[in-house]
Structure formats: C-alpha cells, structure tokens
Design a protein around this motif. Sequence first.
Motif, PDB file in Angstrom:
ATOM      1  N   GLY A  88       0.744  -1.222  -0.011  1.00  0.00           N
ATOM      2  CA  GLY A  88       0.106  -0.024  -0.004  1.00  0.00           C
ATOM      3  C   GLY A  88       0.883   1.089   0.072  1.00  0.00           C
ATOM      4  O   GLY A  88       0.400   1.936  -0.654  1.00  0.00           O
ATOM      5  N   GLU A  89       1.727   1.163   0.786  1.00  0.00           N
ATOM      6  CA  GLU A  89       2.836   2.350   0.831  1.00  0.00           C
ATOM      7  C   GLU A  89       3.587   2.439  -0.405  1.00  0.00           C
ATOM      8  O   GLU A  89       3.776   3.534  -0.974  1.00  0.00           O
ATOM      9  N   ALA A  90       3.845   1.394  -1.169  1.00  0.00           N
ATOM     10  CA  ALA A  90       4.645   1.736  -2.617  1.00  0.00           C
ATOM     11  C   ALA A  90       3.375   2.062  -3.632  1.00  0.00           C
ATOM     12  O   ALA A  90       3.897   2.955  -4.460  1.00  0.00           O
ATOM     13  N   ARG A  91       2.157   1.781  -3.428  1.00  0.00           N
ATOM     14  CA  ARG A  91       1.236   2.258  -4.442  1.00  0.00           C
ATOM     15  C   ARG A  91       1.153   3.936  -4.178  1.00  0.00           C
ATOM     16  O   ARG A  91       0.958   4.743  -5.018  1.00  0.00           O
ATOM     17  N   CYS A 149      -8.834  -2.935  -4.827  1.00  0.00           N
ATOM     18  CA  CYS A 149      -9.984  -2.331  -5.714  1.00  0.00           C
ATOM     19  C   CYS A 149     -10.298  -0.876  -5.311  1.00  0.00           C
ATOM     20  O   CYS A 149     -10.436   0.060  -6.182  1.00  0.00           O
ATOM     21  N   ARG A 150     -10.211  -0.508  -3.935  1.00  0.00           N
ATOM     22  CA  ARG A 150     -10.455   0.935  -3.508  1.00  0.00           C
ATOM     23  C   ARG A 150      -9.505   1.862  -4.471  1.00  0.00           C
ATOM     24  O   ARG A 150      -9.569   2.943  -4.941  1.00  0.00           O
ATOM     25  N   LEU A 155      -7.750   5.912  -8.408  1.00  0.00           N
ATOM     26  CA  LEU A 155      -6.865   6.365  -9.565  1.00  0.00           C
ATOM     27  C   LEU A 155      -7.732   6.293 -10.883  1.00  0.00           C
ATOM     28  O   LEU A 155      -7.280   7.470 -11.587  1.00  0.00           O
ATOM     29  N   ALA A 156      -8.605   5.841 -11.282  1.00  0.00           N
ATOM     30  CA  ALA A 156      -9.426   5.815 -12.554  1.00  0.00           C
ATOM     31  C   ALA A 156     -10.111   7.152 -12.322  1.00  0.00           C
ATOM     32  O   ALA A 156     -10.382   7.820 -13.349  1.00  0.00           O
ATOM     33  N   GLU A 157     -10.656   7.390 -11.187  1.00  0.00           N
ATOM     34  CA  GLU A 157     -11.340   8.851 -10.967  1.00  0.00           C
ATOM     35  C   GLU A 157     -10.330   9.953 -11.191  1.00  0.00           C
ATOM     36  O   GLU A 157     -10.765  11.105 -11.870  1.00  0.00           O
ATOM     37  N   GLU A 158      -9.318   9.714 -10.502  1.00  0.00           N
ATOM     38  CA  GLU A 158      -8.230  10.796 -10.770  1.00  0.00           C
ATOM     39  C   GLU A 158      -7.574  11.133 -12.017  1.00  0.00           C
ATOM     40  O   GLU A 158      -7.423  12.200 -12.468  1.00  0.00           O
ATOM     41  N   ILE A 163     -13.267   2.551 -15.205  1.00  0.00           N
ATOM     42  CA  ILE A 163     -12.852   1.125 -14.848  1.00  0.00           C
ATOM     43  C   ILE A 163     -14.028   0.359 -14.773  1.00  0.00           C
ATOM     44  O   ILE A 163     -15.203   0.517 -14.189  1.00  0.00           O
ATOM     45  N   HIS A 164     -14.146  -0.977 -15.573  1.00  0.00           N
ATOM     46  CA  HIS A 164     -15.003  -1.849 -15.768  1.00  0.00           C
ATOM     47  C   HIS A 164     -14.846  -2.993 -14.534  1.00  0.00           C
ATOM     48  O   HIS A 164     -13.844  -3.554 -14.645  1.00  0.00           O
ATOM     49  N   ARG A 165     -15.930  -3.274 -13.867  1.00  0.00           N
ATOM     50  CA  ARG A 165     -16.034  -4.114 -12.682  1.00  0.00           C
ATOM     51  C   ARG A 165     -14.606  -4.107 -12.063  1.00  0.00           C
ATOM     52  O   ARG A 165     -13.728  -5.190 -11.953  1.00  0.00           O
ATOM     53  N   PRO A 166     -14.102  -3.168 -11.103  1.00  0.00           N
ATOM     54  CA  PRO A 166     -13.139  -3.100 -10.393  1.00  0.00           C
ATOM     55  C   PRO A 166     -12.762  -4.241  -9.558  1.00  0.00           C
ATOM     56  O   PRO A 166     -11.535  -4.469  -9.188  1.00  0.00           O
TER      57      PRO A 166
END
Length: 220
Positions: A88-91, A149-150, A155-158, A163-166
């Motif tokens: 998570g920190e890497a992302r 998923c979150r 990221l898709a919103e930003e 994104i389809h079926r996240p």
Amino acid sequence: MSSTVKDASPDTSRPHAGRRAVISREDLIAAALTLVGPHRSVSTLSLREVARAAGIAPNSFYRHFRDVDELAVALINQAGEALRQIIGEARTRAVAERSVVQSSIEAFMEQLRGDQKHLHLLLREGTVGSDAFKGAVETQLCYFEEELCRDLVRLAEERHTGIHRPEVVARAITRLVFTMGATAMDQPEDKHPEIIDQLVTMVRMIILGTQTMAQMQRSA
C-alpha cells in the motif's frame, strides 16, 4: 498436523538460564517467524521448538495460544497485514516516472529477498498448508483485493480513465501476482527482473482491458 498432543506434557523442570520470565503474543509470533521460510511450512513447527526460539518454558506458550495451529494462523494474519502495508505504501509513493504498477510489483518482489519472510509464508501456506492455514491465507488475499479495488477506483477517478468491474480487476491482479510470486520464490534471484517485467506487462494489459471496456460502456 498440530503438535499439541506431543508437546502438551507439563514441563516440571526448573527455569533454565536465559529463559524470559514474561513474553507477549507478538514475541511468540516473531520467534515462529524466524523458524519458517521458503522451504519450511508452519505446519512443521513444534511447540517446544517455538518456545525454545522465544526463550520461554514450553508451558508458558499456553498463556497466549491454544496450540501451534492457532499460533500459525496468527502468524499468517500478521504476515498479511505487514505485506499489505508495504504494498500500500508503494502504491501511495508512486510518482510519474515510476508508475503505480511498476512500484507495487517491485515492492512485492522485493519481499522475496527480505528478512521478514512475510511473503514466503503466505505463498507457501496458500499452497501446501492445512485447510485452516489455506483459509487464513485466502482471507488475507481477499483483504489485498479489497484494498486494491479501492485504489483502482481512486486512480481511475483521478485520471478520468474509467474502470469496468473493479472488484474483478482487483481479484485478477492479486491472483496473478501471487501466482507469479510463488513461481519466483523457487527461482534464482537473477531471474526476478525478468519475472517483474512480465508481471508489469500482464498487469498493464489487465488495466488497459478494463479501461477499454469502460470506454465501450460509455459509448454504448
């Protein structure tokens, strides 16, 4: 197979020099973690072996865990939590010149060379562990999927990519990465860069596919 029966006899000996008078659940988990690795399952641990590594009398083990199997599940859960935090920190740290995909996969693969053995534990017990251990690993993988998923939705919103079926995308990426990780665990380190390149390409293909499908839905 639990080692509870063979290790359940009371230890009536006097305290040994070097034994610790007080120990926590976390201390026992840390001691067990030093004993497992890429080629040793938690199912092979004995109560006395863990107690010896922790520096306590065997009977003190029961103050914290019912048996070694309960300790093993706690160990798997802690490994999953620690690994999720690292990935998570890497992302979160990913910047423009180093993509989220590249940073996340490199952080994941780096754990194969790390001293903590969190990834080794999850990969090994997810394939050769008992049903209880496999269930604990599956729970951790589901947590990975939920967090990914979150992040994918965020990221898709930003980036306005759609994104389809996240939830399905997150599952596909998680399962792919862990499957490839299990393969990499048995490979020499000089093969890891090639595996990382393959993984990055595969994940990007999945993401491109879901973005394309989202665009098609908007156009329909």
